[in-house]
Design an enzyme around this catalytic site. Structure first.
Site, PDB file in Angstrom:
ATOM      1  N   LYS A 177     -98.792 -70.188  23.416  1.00 38.88           N
ATOM      2  CA  LYS A 177     -97.681 -70.499  24.383  1.00 38.88           C
ATOM      3  C   LYS A 177     -96.387 -69.694  24.202  1.00 38.88           C
ATOM      4  CE  LYS A 177     -97.312 -74.870  23.477  1.00 38.88           C
ATOM      5  NZ  LYS A 177     -96.710 -76.132  23.627  1.00 38.88           N
ATOM      6  N   SER A 212     -94.213 -88.067  36.465  1.00 43.45           N
ATOM      7  CA  SER A 212     -95.678 -87.765  37.070  1.00 43.45           C
ATOM      8  C   SER A 212     -95.873 -88.340  38.235  1.00 43.45           C
ATOM      9  CB  SER A 212     -96.657 -87.302  36.223  1.00 43.45           C
ATOM     10  OG  SER A 212     -97.884 -87.067  36.577  1.00 43.45           O
ATOM     11  N   TYR A 229    -102.357 -91.228  30.466  1.00 44.80           N
ATOM     12  CA  TYR A 229    -101.221 -90.243  30.651  1.00 44.80           C
ATOM     13  C   TYR A 229    -100.297 -90.916  31.759  1.00 44.80           C
ATOM     14  CZ  TYR A 229     -98.741 -86.535  33.132  1.00 44.80           C
ATOM     15  OH  TYR A 229     -97.914 -85.722  33.821  1.00 44.80           O
ATOM     16  N   LYS A 261    -102.748 -73.626  29.254  1.00 44.62           N
ATOM     17  CA  LYS A 261    -103.174 -74.611  29.621  1.00 44.62           C
ATOM     18  C   LYS A 261    -104.676 -74.821  29.509  1.00 44.62           C
ATOM     19  CE  LYS A 261    -100.819 -77.668  32.109  1.00 44.62           C
ATOM     20  NZ  LYS A 261    -100.129 -78.244  33.389  1.00 44.62           N
ATOM     21  N   PHE A 281    -115.394 -79.425  44.836  1.00 39.07           N
ATOM     22  CA  PHE A 281    -115.830 -80.478  44.465  1.00 39.07           C
ATOM     23  C   PHE A 281    -116.350 -80.883  45.800  1.00 39.07           C
ATOM     24  CE2 PHE A 281    -113.214 -82.021  40.612  1.00 39.07           C
ATOM     25  CZ  PHE A 281    -114.079 -81.223  39.804  1.00 39.07           C
TER      26      PHE A 281
END
Length: 331
Positions: free
Chosen positions: A39, A117, A140, A178, A201
């Site tokens: 990072k 988020s 999360y 990430k 998908f």
């Protein structure tokens, strides 16, 4: 006086550091956890005054080392892995850490801007910053949701600005570290570069193949929102940060393929042509994601606009084109 950026070597944090530099701000205390050392590359072209690991930073903060020396805290540090199953780690890292910083900022009357988020909303179709529409699907999302509830309780008696940003699907430069948690736009670029096609998908939740929709927001727009609130310490609250316009994964994939083709001087093609030419393919929907997947997100920007933020947000056709050019130059 320091401007503190936590998660400074991460995706959004490093973009904020760079944006502050572009304003001439270099008295930045960068805080992060560099156990994943790669990072550091996100900060190589940035100017900072000092760096501290997260644990060292918290210890010094509690010891009073930064009392009277901080202009604002932009708290971007968190575990953002939506597949993380260690609830204790997630709550300590995302909730308790955030709460410690909030307490310190309120005690010192210091503006506190933090990353929430869109995961707080879960699988619903209404994305307004109200308790009735919040039902996170994973730990999360719960860690972010719970901290937002604390903030709501404190806003009425706050001693300084508290502004939380519910990021939707952010993509853009400085997310390479990430890995699997990088944006779909990042993975599409590498899939097309390596294999000449991108994967999506198959349909789920009543959506046709590739037609699940998300609010994809370019990281440059996310940094602009943060700096707007930094400039307006009188504005507090919890705000959605997205484009306000959902676009399909098919649109995202087509933007990526066409942007990659443009690098070689080739003209853009519509989705049906890209499908016929085999540039986009559909793969089975993963069992592990069933019941934990947001098939539709779209930020309601009413509160953000009411707060005075008027700048437009890039659609994927524009944002992905910028991103692909950056990836081509840096990866």
């Amino acid at each position: 006086m320091y401007t503190i950026v936590t998660g400074a070597a991460g995706f959004i944090g490093s973009n904020i550091v760079k944006a502050l530099n572009e304003r001439g701000v270099t008295d930045i205390l960068a805080v992060d956890n560099l156990e994943r050392a790669e990072k550091f590359k996100n900060l190589v072209d940035c100017d900072i005054a000092d760096y501290l690991g997260k644990d060292d930073f918290l210890a010094r903060l509690r010891a009073g080392q930064f009392d009277g020396a901080v202009r604002a805290v932009l708290h971007q540090g968190a575990c953002s892995d939506t597949m993380e199953t260690d609830g204790h780690y997630m709550m300590e890292n995302n909730f308790r850490y955030s709460l410690a910083l909030l307490d310190w900022c309120q005690a010192g009357k210091i503006p506190f801007l933090y990353a929430s988020s869109a995961a707080t909303y879960g699988g619903g179709n209404d994305f307004r910053e109200e308790r009735a529409f919040e039902a996170p699907l994973n730990v999360y999302g719960y860690s972010k949701f719970l901290f937002d509830q604390i903030v709501r309780r404190r806003l009425a008696t706050a001693t300084a600005q508290i502004a939380g940003f519910r990021y939707f699907n952010v993509y853009g430069p400085r997310e390479t570290h990430k890995g699997r948690m990088a944006s779909v736009a990042f993975h599409h670029y590498h899939q097309f570069r390596d294999n000449g096609r991108v994967k999506l998908f198959e349909g789920c939740d009543g959506y046709a193949n590739g037609e699940q929709k998300r609010d994809f927001v370019y990281v440059g727009d996310v940094t602009k929102v943060n700096l707007f609130f930094l400039d307006h310490p009188e504005k507090s609250g919890i705000f959605n940060v997205g484009t306000g316009h959902a676009q399909s994964f098919n649109e995202l994939a087509a933007a990526n393929v066409n942007s990659c083709r443009a690098l070689k001087g080739k003209a853009a093609e519509p989705l049906d042509v890209l499908l016929k030419q085999g540039f986009i393919e559909y793969i089975p929907f993963p069992e592990a994601l069933k019941g934990k997947y947001q098939s539709f997100t779209q930020a309601d920007l009413t509160k953000l606009r009411e707060a005075g933020y008027e700048a437009p947000f890039a659609r994927v056709e524009e944002g992905v084109a910028h991103y692909v050019r950056w990836l081509n130059d840096h990866v």
